[in-house]
Design an enzyme around this catalytic site. Structure first.
Site, PDB file in Angstrom:
ATOM      1  N   ARG A  79     -14.036  14.313   6.954  1.00  0.00           N
ATOM      2  CA  ARG A  79     -12.656  14.595   7.399  1.00  0.00           C
ATOM      3  C   ARG A  79     -12.152  15.312   5.856  1.00  0.00           C
ATOM      4  O   ARG A  79     -11.853  16.037   6.441  1.00  0.00           O
ATOM      5  CB  ARG A  79     -11.585  13.140   7.449  1.00  0.00           C
ATOM      6  CG  ARG A  79     -12.026  12.277   9.159  1.00  0.00           C
ATOM      7  CD  ARG A  79     -10.921  11.348   9.178  1.00  0.00           C
ATOM      8  NE  ARG A  79      -9.775  11.297   9.022  1.00  0.00           N
ATOM      9  CZ  ARG A  79      -8.448  10.485   8.042  1.00  0.00           C
ATOM     10  NH1 ARG A  79      -8.816   9.526   7.495  1.00  0.00           N
ATOM     11  NH2 ARG A  79      -7.629  10.500   7.840  1.00  0.00           N
ATOM     12  N   LYS A  99      -8.742  -0.693   6.053  1.00  0.00           N
ATOM     13  CA  LYS A  99      -8.722  -1.490   5.055  1.00  0.00           C
ATOM     14  C   LYS A  99      -7.907  -2.933   4.307  1.00  0.00           C
ATOM     15  O   LYS A  99      -8.300  -3.944   4.469  1.00  0.00           O
ATOM     16  CB  LYS A  99      -8.448  -0.213   4.111  1.00  0.00           C
ATOM     17  CG  LYS A  99      -9.843   0.623   4.343  1.00  0.00           C
ATOM     18  CD  LYS A  99      -9.778   1.794   3.060  1.00  0.00           C
ATOM     19  CE  LYS A  99      -8.783   2.881   3.382  1.00  0.00           C
ATOM     20  NZ  LYS A  99      -8.526   4.307   3.144  1.00  0.00           N
ATOM     21  N   HIS A 119       0.469  -1.297   0.258  1.00  0.00           N
ATOM     22  CA  HIS A 119       0.109  -0.522   0.191  1.00  0.00           C
ATOM     23  C   HIS A 119       0.844   1.074  -0.097  1.00  0.00           C
ATOM     24  O   HIS A 119       1.994   1.582   1.091  1.00  0.00           O
ATOM     25  CB  HIS A 119      -0.987   0.002   1.291  1.00  0.00           C
ATOM     26  CG  HIS A 119      -1.142   1.458   1.740  1.00  0.00           C
ATOM     27  ND1 HIS A 119      -2.652   1.321   1.140  1.00  0.00           N
ATOM     28  CD2 HIS A 119      -2.091   1.752   2.320  1.00  0.00           C
ATOM     29  CE1 HIS A 119      -3.585   2.281   1.092  1.00  0.00           C
ATOM     30  NE2 HIS A 119      -3.057   3.192   1.631  1.00  0.00           N
ATOM     31  N   SER A 146      -7.624   4.552   9.281  1.00  0.00           N
ATOM     32  CA  SER A 146      -7.924   4.771   8.127  1.00  0.00           C
ATOM     33  C   SER A 146      -7.342   3.448   7.399  1.00  0.00           C
ATOM     34  O   SER A 146      -8.137   2.774   7.074  1.00  0.00           O
ATOM     35  CB  SER A 146      -8.253   5.783   7.296  1.00  0.00           C
ATOM     36  OG  SER A 146      -8.575   5.928   5.946  1.00  0.00           O
ATOM     37  N   ASP A 189     -14.693   3.943   7.517  1.00  0.00           N
ATOM     38  CA  ASP A 189     -13.714   4.626   7.429  1.00  0.00           C
ATOM     39  C   ASP A 189     -14.182   5.435   5.665  1.00  0.00           C
ATOM     40  O   ASP A 189     -14.065   6.896   6.015  1.00  0.00           O
ATOM     41  CB  ASP A 189     -12.981   3.501   6.237  1.00  0.00           C
ATOM     42  CG  ASP A 189     -11.893   4.479   5.412  1.00  0.00           C
ATOM     43  OD1 ASP A 189     -11.402   5.470   6.699  1.00  0.00           O
ATOM     44  OD2 ASP A 189     -11.491   4.735   4.984  1.00  0.00           O
TER      45      ASP A 189
HETATM   46  N1  URA Z   1      -5.476   7.078   2.754  1.00  0.00           N
HETATM   47  C1  URA Z   1      -6.589   6.533   3.563  1.00  0.00           C
HETATM   48  O1  URA Z   1      -6.697   5.626   2.846  1.00  0.00           O
HETATM   49  N2  URA Z   1      -6.727   6.700   4.532  1.00  0.00           N
HETATM   50  C2  URA Z   1      -6.577   8.672   5.135  1.00  0.00           C
HETATM   51  O2  URA Z   1      -6.787   9.084   6.255  1.00  0.00           O
HETATM   52  C3  URA Z   1      -5.581   9.484   4.604  1.00  0.00           C
HETATM   53  C4  URA Z   1      -4.780   8.550   3.566  1.00  0.00           C
END
Ligand code: URA
Length: 433
Positions: free
Chosen positions: A168, A187, A82, A183, A161
């Site tokens: 946010r 995931k 990621h 966050s 999220d």
């Molecule tokens: N990428 C994400 O998936 N979440 C965040 O809070 C910031 C970047």
């Protein structure tokens, strides 16, 4: 329990219990707690932070708000990668086929681009016919048969999220280590991989502008991943200049293919080698870095990694001939050169502005619903430290006319040239294990 008491507690810089975090997440997802109370809490978190236990509890509550992908039916080690997002970041398109050709399993759900950062799904969709919408059944079949699939989300992953991130975004509460780490890690954990390599970008084109902030975020995410039983390693990598040359969609896929053919830009190639070898090390495929780098090189020179990409394109209904004939991607109308107005050394490339220029041309989205033009973008021909003469090409705009003048002006002012010698930058800035 009342949401207002939890807001006050965080406002007074006191740690929240697991029950309180559970109450907040459950109440928000079900609609019982309104946006305005969650906004106030998010702002209090931005100011006062979350400790390590709160971060883990928030991650787990967000993870449990939706489905989790069960990869147990896949034999072998499932590994995920990621990136926290950057400009010209096509690394997954190279690294995933490399490690899959080494026997690891890539069952990857990627995202779309938003703002100045691109998304792997948009890049893959620039391959004619390529489908990122794969049923769960076909997704597992593909990973079992060829060891690699990169798709859009197939399950209802982390709805908490989705709701929190949207809030946010409009309440000035994105930049918080606790919130970002929960966050991203919720995931990643929901996607089911046994091992997770995080590429934490640092610099002007990244979320984290300084190495200190990036290190704090990397440590927080690695701690969450490892404490949840997933082997997690983070690499800190430079985003103070675009990665490689291409910033767009089809042009980034072409650069990825070139890299898989053993050619391409050297900083991007180095990053791909380093990330792939780290994935081979953390999963125990190789015992030391030297062996891992050698294996990566073998998979590139033998063409095995490129063949993995070809197989994935075929399985996902894309035209595999793009690998040998780039004209099949289609072509934009205008190529406009951005030239150096003076001689000297490139001392800075305003990476965020390069990303925005590409977005203005149509390579990215300002809003979620905006369409993407797959063939437009920017080719950056110099790096920080490159010596240029007046009139040399710094970048090329690939345009179909949309916002061309605005993009040109922004791109032309992205390059700072100085008289003094400037040394080249290293792409790898650190590692957190
Ligand atoms: N990428 C994400 O998936 N979440 C965040 O809070 C910031 C970047």
């Amino acid at each position: 329990m009342r949401a207002v008491d939890i807001i006050l507690k965080k406002r007074n810089n006191l740690p929240l219990t697991q029950e309180e975090i559970h109450f907040i997440i459950e109440g928000y997802v079900s609609g019982e707690i309104p946006d305005y109370q969650i906004s106030a809490l998010l702002m209090a978190i931005c100011f006062n932070g979350l400790n390590s236990e709160e971060r883990k509890n928030l991650t787990l509550e967000m993870l449990h708000s939706g489905e989790e992908v069960d990869l147990s039916q896949i034999d072998g080690i499932c590994v995920d990668k990621h990136s926290t997002g950057g400009v010209g970041d096509k690394t997954s398109l190279v690294v995933a086929p490399i490690v899959a050709s080494c026997g690891l399993k890539i069952a990857k759900m990627s995202g779309r681009g938003l703002g100045h950062t691109g998304g792997t799904l948009d890049k893959l969709e620039s391959i004619p016919g390529f489908s990122i919408s794969v049923s769960s059944k076909d997704f597992f079949k593909q990973v079992k048969e060829i060891g690699i699939a990169i798709v859009g989300q197939t399950a209802n992953i982390t709805p908490a999220d989705k709701k929190l991130y949207a809030l946010r975004d409009v309440t000035g509460t994105v930049e918080s280590v606790g919130l970002i780490s929960a966050s991203i890690m919720s995931k990643k954990l929901a996607s089911g991989a046994h091992s997770i390599l995080l590429d934490v970008k640092v610099g002007d084109g990244a979320f984290m502008k300084t190495i200190d902030d990036a290190t704090t975020l990397a440590k927080a995410m690695v701690e969450i991943g490892n404490s949840c039983g997933r082997k997690t390693v983070a690499m800190l990598t430079d985003m103070d200049q675009p990665l490689g040359e291409a910033v767009g969609n089809s042009i980034e896929v072409i650069e990825a293919i070139e890299t898989l053919k053993g050619r391409g830009n050297s900083d991007f190639r180095k990053l791909c080698y380093e990330i792939s070898s780290q994935m081979l090390l953390m999963t125990g495929v190789c015992k030391d870095k030297e062996e891992a780098l050698k294996l990566v090189d073998e998979k590139i020179t033998s063409g095995a990694a490129l063949e993995k990409l070809r197989q994935m394109i075929i399985y996902q209904h894309g035209n595999p001939n793009v690998i040998d004939d780039y004209s099949l991607f289609g072509k934009c109308k205008n190529d406009v050169l951005v030239k150096a107005s003076t001689s000297g050394y490139v001392s800075k490339i305003k990476t965020l502005d390069v990303g925005i220029s590409a977005m203005l041309l149509g390579a990215g989205r300002n809003k979620k619903e905006d369409p993407i033009d797959p063939v437009v973008g920017v080719g950056v021909k110099v790096k920080v430290g490159t010596k240029v003469n007046k009139g040399d090409t710094l970048a090329i705009i690939h345009s179909n006319g949309k916002n061309e003048k605005e993009a040109y002006e922004m791109l032309a002012s992205s390059f700072v040239i100085s008289d003094e010698f400037v040394s080249e930058k290293d792409i790898i800035l650190g590692i957190v294990e």
